[in-house]
Design an enzyme around this catalytic site. Structure first.
Site, PDB file in Angstrom:
ATOM      1  N   GLU A  95     -18.558  34.976 -32.985  1.00  0.00           N
ATOM      2  CA  GLU A  95     -19.580  35.149 -33.870  1.00  0.00           C
ATOM      3  C   GLU A  95     -20.706  35.863 -33.114  1.00  0.00           C
ATOM      4  OE1 GLU A  95     -18.037  32.473 -34.038  1.00  0.00           O
ATOM      5  OE2 GLU A  95     -17.489  32.125 -36.296  1.00  0.00           O
ATOM      6  N   LYS A 119     -20.353  28.436 -50.843  1.00  0.00           N
ATOM      7  CA  LYS A 119     -18.904  28.590 -51.408  1.00  0.00           C
ATOM      8  C   LYS A 119     -18.867  28.798 -52.825  1.00  0.00           C
ATOM      9  CE  LYS A 119     -14.168  27.745 -49.943  1.00  0.00           C
ATOM     10  NZ  LYS A 119     -13.370  27.205 -49.287  1.00  0.00           N
ATOM     11  N   PHE A 130     -17.942  18.692 -44.214  1.00  0.00           N
ATOM     12  CA  PHE A 130     -17.270  19.357 -42.872  1.00  0.00           C
ATOM     13  C   PHE A 130     -17.771  20.669 -42.693  1.00  0.00           C
ATOM     14  CE2 PHE A 130     -13.692  22.401 -41.594  1.00  0.00           C
ATOM     15  CZ  PHE A 130     -13.551  21.930 -40.323  1.00  0.00           C
ATOM     16  N   GLN A 131     -18.202  21.244 -41.638  1.00  0.00           N
ATOM     17  CA  GLN A 131     -18.788  22.423 -41.144  1.00  0.00           C
ATOM     18  C   GLN A 131     -20.171  22.774 -41.868  1.00  0.00           C
ATOM     19  OE1 GLN A 131     -15.669  25.624 -41.123  1.00  0.00           O
ATOM     20  NE2 GLN A 131     -15.331  25.079 -39.108  1.00  0.00           N
ATOM     21  N   MET A 176     -30.737  38.383 -10.544  1.00  0.00           N
ATOM     22  CA  MET A 176     -32.013  38.496 -10.810  1.00  0.00           C
ATOM     23  C   MET A 176     -32.692  36.975 -10.493  1.00  0.00           C
ATOM     24  SD  MET A 176     -34.882  40.089 -11.294  1.00  0.00           S
ATOM     25  CE  MET A 176     -35.006  41.797 -12.481  1.00  0.00           C
TER      26      MET A 176
END
Lengths: 159, 580
Positions: free
Chosen positions: B71, B183, B133-134, B492
């Protein structure tokens, strides 16, 4: 310096979180925050008391305006205003002490809203200093529980 | 392999096709709404909570969906797409871990005012708040790093929300907007009627400036003896580069462009002083400290530009032009504040301003500084110097490429040694300094401009933060030329350790980095390596001549530092200039 600002917001879930979160992450101080319905359906009014100099206040206003759900921000302190808060104070009181405590309460034009066998529940409405002063005077008797609402405020007159 | 980058589609045609009211699911409403907003590319990654949306995407051809490998790759690609094209970038992720993987990319876009519309799925409305869940409260998590966000509770709201999201993302000070769709909302059906109007009482960006303030600026220019301009990303975002050019040409005021402003003014022009700030040029930094009029156009006085605020531009009358009122006075309080869209402001100013006539001696001083103290490095005949690599890329691409970078030394060298002449050809994470941004953002830029040369310059550290996206370059034949400047260390950070932490190189030696050539080849991308100038020229030429994606690793020494450098807490005229 203490500032009182009124923020008119969309009555949406999460708006209080957006506003308080903004104060938190930008390092602005919240001394008190109250929120409730406004005169218009769908809009709520928050009254926030904050500490900071003039430039901090300016940043607070500007940053608040960046929130899409913020409709209007008013610095109440810039004009004469009425500011009030409500406090509920449960103070210890044996029956013998009651008249003495009632004397304090009456002086402040507060009222007793419940009486227990060894306590009084006092309701006080007024500006912050008045409530502070009353609490100071009740402290010696023993404050069992204290709940304050924070300030809500409005500009005086027709404006 | 043929290029699978989509041709430009006619939105008008699609508009007609999708504009009719019809009972469809929330998922289909989302896809149609995206098409109606003119979206041609979406980056995403499926999961349980966006299954209905991905089901609707099955066989949907009205925009291209790029399946990334993470993602984070998707959102950086959407960001690169937005910065290159000027249109809002779009990405889709599932709930919970999918959504939280977007957080870095959302924060990156927020800091640099990049318009994104981020679609996340969420668990069923009935499960929200149950630690399902999730499940993650992604609107809550991203509140501080989005311009606005929505949790859509009712499918009826979806057309309006999507339209508002694009409007908010791409107007005023641009930024990312998150739309979280449970959903059941993406599954629910309703009569879809496209929304074309926006009614947001609390959102009215002010684009037209106050005329009185403009007049003050015009007068200030006429009397200034040492005026300068600092131009930032706002010039590019508002499409003001032409107005900017005219403004500089008319006033002949020397100009410095910030990291995000690179390309808003042609670097070949005499009046351009380079970049200001921590790794800015001697000329730009001294000009800021000695100027008597500082005109900031679309930049936000970032601490990397100002150095120690107390001693910043001590002699200057400060003018600040910005679309975001909250930027005015946030770090530096201006004498002349101008709130408005930069393009509108400059177009109103241009007919009013004339040449800053009292600044001739100043222009001479600046020309002298530019001549005496150019950017420089010690070249080598045995080793490849990173600055030389950037110069080679600049020469071979004639400054015409879209360049994206990751974050670190290579980013600063690219900013210093690549000569930008056009807006939207420089894509870098300025505000957040996000490692892992460089490569996937190049994929997004290439999707926006399939025909242009896109060069992604990375360090060996940052390349490993999103290297999995090599797969999507290979699979979709996205012809990004990927440069890895490999100095074997986190350069750096090591530079700070070298200069400030007494050479205690704590965990900046990457040691066991992969063989980048083999890594590229494992994904099906051509890999090349160069360790000296001859190899570098040959490998780079081969990369440019090869259709499709190529990764070229340039092996450089690890002790090269970026100069000039202003250490934190110093005023910007206190520059370390390096050895030579």
């Amino acid at each position: 310096m203490k500032h009182t600002i009124a923020v008119l917001v969309n009555d949406q879930p999460g708006v209080l979180q957006r506003v308080s979160g903004l104060f938190g992450r930008r390092g602005f101080n919240i001394e008190s925050i109250t929120v409730g319905q406004s005169e218009e359906v769908g809009l709520s009014r928050m009254v926030i008391v904050t500490l900071g100099d003039q430039s901090t206040l300016e940043q607070i206003e500007k940053q608040l305006y960046k929130l899409i759900d913020v409709i209007k921000v008013v610095d109440l302190g810039s004009r004469p205003m009425v500011a009030r808060e409500l406090a509920l104070i449960k103070v210890k009181s044996e029956p013998a002490e009651r008249p003495e405590i009632m004397g304090v309460i009456e002086t402040f034009r507060a009222s007793v809203v419940d009486i227990g066998s060894t306590s009084l529940l006092v309701q006080a409405v007024g500006d912050t200093q008045k409530i502070d002063a009353m609490i100071e005077l009740l402290k010696p008797y023993g404050i069992k529980e204290l709940s304050r609402t924070g300030v809500t405020a409005m500009i005086r007159g027709n404006g | 392999m043929s290029a699978q980058i989509p041709e430009v589609r006619s939105t008008e045609e699609l508009r007609e096709k999708w504009n009719k009211p019809e009972v469809i699911s929330g998922s289909e409403i989302l896809l149609r709404s995206l098409v109606l907003e003119g979206v041609d590319t979406v980056f995403g990654y499926p999961g349980g909570a966006v299954l209905y949306i991905y089901d609707a995407l099955h066989g949907f051809t009205d925009f291209k969906h790029i399946l990334t490998r993470h993602e984070q790759g998707a959102i950086h690609a959407a960001d690169g797409y937005a910065r290159a094209s000027g249109k809002a970038g779009v990405c889709i992720a599932t709930s919970g871990p999918g959504a939280t993987n977007l957080v870095t990319g959302i924060a990156t876009a927020f800091m640099d005012s990049v318009p994104l519309v981020v679609i996340t799925g969420n668990v069923f409305s009935s499960l929200i708040g149950t630690d399902a869940f999730q499940e993650a409260d992604i609107t809550g998590i991203t509140m501080p790093i989005t311009k606005h966000s929505y949790l859509v509770r009712d499918v009826e709201d979806l057309p309006r929300v999507i339209h508002e999201a694009f409007h908010i993302a791409n107007t005023g000070r641009k930024g990312p907007v998150l739309v979280d769709i449970p959903k059941d909302v993406s599954a629910a059906k309703t009569l879809f009627t496209p929304v074309t109007t926006v009614n947001l009482r609390g959102y009215n960006p002010r684009t037209v400036p106050n005329k009185l303030q403009l007049d003050k600026l015009v007068r200030a220019i006429a009397v200034a003896e040492r005026p300068i301009i600092i131009a930032g990303g706002g010039v590019i975002y508002s499409g003001a580069h032409e107005a900017m050019f005219e403004f500089v040409k008319k006033t002949e005021i020397p100009i410095t462009t910030t990291l995000l402003g690179l390309g808003c003014f042609p670097s070949a022009e005499d009046l351009w002083m380079g970049m200001p700030g921590m790794h800015g040029t001697y000329t730009a930094n001294n000009a800021i400290q000695q100027c008597d009029l500082l005109i900031n156009i679309g930049a936000r006085f970032d601490d990397r530009v100002t150095g120690k605020l107390d001693g910043f531009a001590p002699k200057a009358k400060i003018v600040h032009i910005d679309i975001d009122p909250a930027e005015i006075g946030k770090n530096v309080s201006p004498d002349i504040p101008i709130v408005g869209d930069v393009k509108t402001v400059l177009e109103m100013l241009n007919p009013e301003v004339g040449r800053a006539t009292k600044a001739d001696a100043w222009r001479k001083t600046i020309a002298q500084w530019k001549q005496d103290q150019p950017l420089r490095y010690k070249d080598s005949e045995t080793e490849l110097k990173p600055q030389w690599v950037i110069e080679m890329i600049n020469e071979t691409t004639k400054g015409e490429a879209i360049v994206t970078t990751d974050v670190g030394q290579h980013q600063m060298w690219a900013a210093q040694y690549y000569k930008f002449n056009k807006p939207r050809s420089w894509i870098t994470s300025g505000g957040l300094g996000t490692m892992g941004f460089g490569f996937p953002s190049a994929i997004g830029a290439q999707m926006a401009f399939p025909e242009r040369l896109v060069v992604s310059i990375n360090g060996d550290g940052g390349m490993q933060m999103c290297s999995q996206e090599l797969a999507i370059c290979a699979i979709n034949n996205i012809p990004v030329k990927i440069v890895v400047i490999n100095n074997q260390v986190l350069g750096m950070v090591r530079q700070w350790q070298n200069l400030i932490y007494e050479k205690r190189y704590s965990y900046t030696d990457l040691g066991g980095s992969p063989d980048f050539v083999k890594l590229a080849e494992a994904y099906g991308v051509k890999g090349l390596r160069a360790t000296n100038k001859a190899e570098a020229n040959a490998a780079w030429q081969e990369a440019l001549e090869t259709p499709g994606p190529v990764l070229v690793e340039f092996v450089v020494p690890k002790d090269e530092n970026v100069y000039p450098m202003v250490t934190q807490g110093s005023t910007i005229d206190n520059m370390l200039m390096g050895d030579e």
